[in-house]
Design a protein around this motif. Sequence first.
Motif, PDB file in Angstrom:
ATOM      1  N   VAL A 225      -5.615   2.517   8.908  1.00  0.00           N
ATOM      2  CA  VAL A 225      -6.502   1.935   9.844  1.00  0.00           C
ATOM      3  C   VAL A 225      -6.835   0.330   9.647  1.00  0.00           C
ATOM      4  O   VAL A 225      -6.985  -0.769   9.569  1.00  0.00           O
ATOM      5  CB  VAL A 225      -7.424   2.878  10.817  1.00  0.00           C
ATOM      6  CG1 VAL A 225      -8.433   1.782  11.392  1.00  0.00           C
ATOM      7  CG2 VAL A 225      -6.163   4.259  11.396  1.00  0.00           C
ATOM      8  N   GLY A 226      -7.754   0.781   8.701  1.00  0.00           N
ATOM      9  CA  GLY A 226      -8.887   0.032   7.992  1.00  0.00           C
ATOM     10  C   GLY A 226      -8.333  -1.299   7.013  1.00  0.00           C
ATOM     11  O   GLY A 226      -8.701  -2.735   7.471  1.00  0.00           O
ATOM     12  N   LEU A 227      -6.446  -1.062   6.665  1.00  0.00           N
ATOM     13  CA  LEU A 227      -5.859  -2.021   6.123  1.00  0.00           C
ATOM     14  C   LEU A 227      -5.106  -3.275   7.433  1.00  0.00           C
ATOM     15  O   LEU A 227      -4.791  -4.007   7.520  1.00  0.00           O
ATOM     16  CB  LEU A 227      -4.713  -1.483   5.415  1.00  0.00           C
ATOM     17  CG  LEU A 227      -4.905  -0.622   4.045  1.00  0.00           C
ATOM     18  CD1 LEU A 227      -3.744  -0.426   3.253  1.00  0.00           C
ATOM     19  CD2 LEU A 227      -5.288  -2.007   2.801  1.00  0.00           C
ATOM     20  N   ASP A 228      -4.810  -2.282   8.426  1.00  0.00           N
ATOM     21  CA  ASP A 228      -4.050  -2.989   9.983  1.00  0.00           C
ATOM     22  C   ASP A 228      -5.653  -4.230  10.200  1.00  0.00           C
ATOM     23  O   ASP A 228      -5.785  -5.096  11.569  1.00  0.00           O
ATOM     24  CB  ASP A 228      -3.702  -1.707  10.449  1.00  0.00           C
ATOM     25  CG  ASP A 228      -2.741  -1.051   9.798  1.00  0.00           C
ATOM     26  OD1 ASP A 228      -1.982  -1.773   8.744  1.00  0.00           O
ATOM     27  OD2 ASP A 228      -1.839  -0.442  10.364  1.00  0.00           O
TER      28      ASP A 228
ATOM     29  N   CYS B 288     -11.031   4.407  -5.340  1.00  0.00           N
ATOM     30  CA  CYS B 288     -12.664   4.486  -4.789  1.00  0.00           C
ATOM     31  C   CYS B 288     -13.774   3.264  -4.929  1.00  0.00           C
ATOM     32  O   CYS B 288     -14.430   3.690  -4.094  1.00  0.00           O
ATOM     33  CB  CYS B 288     -12.863   5.535  -3.883  1.00  0.00           C
ATOM     34  SG  CYS B 288     -11.535   6.238  -3.202  1.00  0.00           S
ATOM     35  N   ARG B 289     -14.022   3.241  -6.214  1.00  0.00           N
ATOM     36  CA  ARG B 289     -14.655   1.894  -6.327  1.00  0.00           C
ATOM     37  C   ARG B 289     -15.047   0.665  -5.786  1.00  0.00           C
ATOM     38  O   ARG B 289     -16.144  -0.259  -5.838  1.00  0.00           O
ATOM     39  CB  ARG B 289     -15.210   1.856  -7.914  1.00  0.00           C
ATOM     40  CG  ARG B 289     -14.612   3.146  -8.385  1.00  0.00           C
ATOM     41  CD  ARG B 289     -15.131   3.453 -10.374  1.00  0.00           C
ATOM     42  NE  ARG B 289     -15.051   4.109 -11.228  1.00  0.00           N
ATOM     43  CZ  ARG B 289     -13.995   4.528 -11.635  1.00  0.00           C
ATOM     44  NH1 ARG B 289     -13.272   3.629 -11.849  1.00  0.00           N
ATOM     45  NH2 ARG B 289     -14.242   5.540 -12.577  1.00  0.00           N
ATOM     46  N   GLU B 290     -13.863   0.233  -5.144  1.00  0.00           N
ATOM     47  CA  GLU B 290     -13.958  -0.773  -4.462  1.00  0.00           C
ATOM     48  C   GLU B 290     -12.563  -0.485  -3.842  1.00  0.00           C
ATOM     49  O   GLU B 290     -11.392  -0.372  -3.328  1.00  0.00           O
ATOM     50  CB  GLU B 290     -13.063  -2.000  -5.815  1.00  0.00           C
ATOM     51  CG  GLU B 290     -13.383  -2.203  -7.499  1.00  0.00           C
ATOM     52  CD  GLU B 290     -12.429  -2.897  -8.344  1.00  0.00           C
ATOM     53  OE1 GLU B 290     -12.132  -3.790  -7.761  1.00  0.00           O
ATOM     54  OE2 GLU B 290     -12.392  -2.628  -9.459  1.00  0.00           O
ATOM     55  N   SER B 291     -13.252  -1.666  -2.784  1.00  0.00           N
ATOM     56  CA  SER B 291     -12.744  -2.228  -1.192  1.00  0.00           C
ATOM     57  C   SER B 291     -11.462  -2.507  -1.811  1.00  0.00           C
ATOM     58  O   SER B 291     -10.200  -2.506  -0.797  1.00  0.00           O
ATOM     59  CB  SER B 291     -13.273  -2.110  -0.174  1.00  0.00           C
ATOM     60  OG  SER B 291     -13.811  -3.583  -0.589  1.00  0.00           O
TER      61      SER B 291
ATOM     62  N   MET C  79      -8.573  -2.702  -2.885  1.00  0.00           N
ATOM     63  CA  MET C  79      -8.018  -1.916  -4.242  1.00  0.00           C
ATOM     64  C   MET C  79      -7.594  -0.236  -2.849  1.00  0.00           C
ATOM     65  O   MET C  79      -7.006   0.411  -3.433  1.00  0.00           O
ATOM     66  CB  MET C  79      -8.557  -0.997  -5.702  1.00  0.00           C
ATOM     67  CG  MET C  79      -9.002  -1.865  -6.134  1.00  0.00           C
ATOM     68  SD  MET C  79      -7.749  -3.145  -7.137  1.00  0.00           S
ATOM     69  CE  MET C  79      -6.010  -1.984  -7.795  1.00  0.00           C
ATOM     70  N   GLU C  80      -7.747  -0.495  -1.532  1.00  0.00           N
ATOM     71  CA  GLU C  80      -7.498   0.264  -0.852  1.00  0.00           C
ATOM     72  C   GLU C  80      -5.917   0.093  -0.648  1.00  0.00           C
ATOM     73  O   GLU C  80      -5.532   0.825  -0.528  1.00  0.00           O
ATOM     74  CB  GLU C  80      -8.044   0.132   0.831  1.00  0.00           C
ATOM     75  CG  GLU C  80      -9.477   0.672   0.951  1.00  0.00           C
ATOM     76  CD  GLU C  80     -10.310  -0.384   2.297  1.00  0.00           C
ATOM     77  OE1 GLU C  80      -9.419  -0.642   2.904  1.00  0.00           O
ATOM     78  OE2 GLU C  80     -10.853   0.508   2.226  1.00  0.00           O
TER      79      GLU C  80
END
Length: 470
Positions: A181-184, A426-429, A431-432
């Motif tokens: 959902v966050g990627l879309d 999970c350290r960097e957004s 890299m989702e």
Amino acid sequence: MQGAYLENDTIAALATPIGVGALAIIRISGHNSVPILSSFLKFSNGSSLETVPAQKAALAYFQVEKTILDQVMVTFFRAPHSYTGENLIELTCHGSLAALREILNVLSKNGARLAEPGEFTQRAFLNNKMDLTQAEAVADLIHSQTELSQRLALAHLQGSFSKEISKIRNKLLELLAQIEVGLDHSDDPTAGVLFSLQEIKIILEEESKKIKRLADSFKFGRLLREGVHISIVGKPNVGKSSLLNCLLKSERSIVTHIPGTTRDTIEEGFDLFGMAALLVDTAGIRQGVVDPVEQIGIERTLKSLEKSDAVIVVCDGSEKFSLEDKKIWELVKNKEKVILAINKNDLETKINKEEINNFFPKLSFIFISSLKNQGIENLMQELASQLLPKGEIKEEICSGMAVSSLRQKNALCQAHENLNRASALCRESSMEECLAMELKGALDALGMIVGEVVTEDLLKEIFSKFCIGK
């Protein structure tokens, strides 16, 4: 292709072991099982196979033209309420091998084919009557020889292990959905993402620990499924064969006062407090052997040591330790589970605890007498203490929370690696997307365990190990 091929065939097989017995069962499963059998079953009450009540036995004659081959009890399990999910009929026959061969021959000439190993259970899996771990549990249950292995297989068959995998998969699917959902909607900060990256990391670590615990349980699960391999080693004439006979409570090995009597390994199974065990009496290890037969025996002793889960080192307590005892210690000191059995305790003991600790440092030791059957129960308890699961771990295993096959363990290890990499991302957004890929990898690995993700080669590998008729 595999599912269509199976669906179009009607299969038949003997479901009970071959041999003389009062009764034997022939199974027939498939779309055409009723038409094939209807021609040969003559019911005592004049009814037909189509009218036989489901899951109730009816008496009939299996008859070819005017020749009666046997009197049978017919049980009809109508689809989908059967083991395979298809029309399945069981014929309970008399145990005559001649009659069984004739009936199977008639069936194979009239539209049924002889089943492949495990094909009934494979159909059950393909028709969603069970998942892959439950299918594997069927074979484990059939081959279980002890209480603990039977309890583990039965728990797997009842679905306890599958449910645990399902819980983990559902949690990971929920996370994956949120990440996607966050990627879309990466340009919309108000999109319905429930978890922050830090929260996702915490959940991943929790699920990773569960998976790691299951993977680690293979250590005991394998032993319950396959049994433990216990080698009895020592120099010649210290009482190894006598000890084997004591543990088995039978005269399995030849015992003489002549050194080198045992020239080959002697293997015998026994029940170690609910766990199947294979005891191996080995040839005595000594220096300067010139007899080629004895030398081969010693080489086989060394091979037995390599694959042992536990080792019992037998020494003669009526004499001082020798260089040969020291050499044996060098062979076994890197094994994880070793017990020193100091035999001939019925004679004057010439070894004290200080000498034992010097020669065999940090090794559990027990004084025994194979001749007088003294200390044997203590030795059995020590073996059990080192090999059997205890307390909470034992309860988890018996409730089905243990991995019993290498296939399952490897899939869990793969999922664990995927989740560890996902946690690090999970350290960097930014890299989702990679995080989502690792989650999908873990889900695929877990799906392989229960059969959500499957290949024909995998099915062939699993079901080819079954017996015919199951």
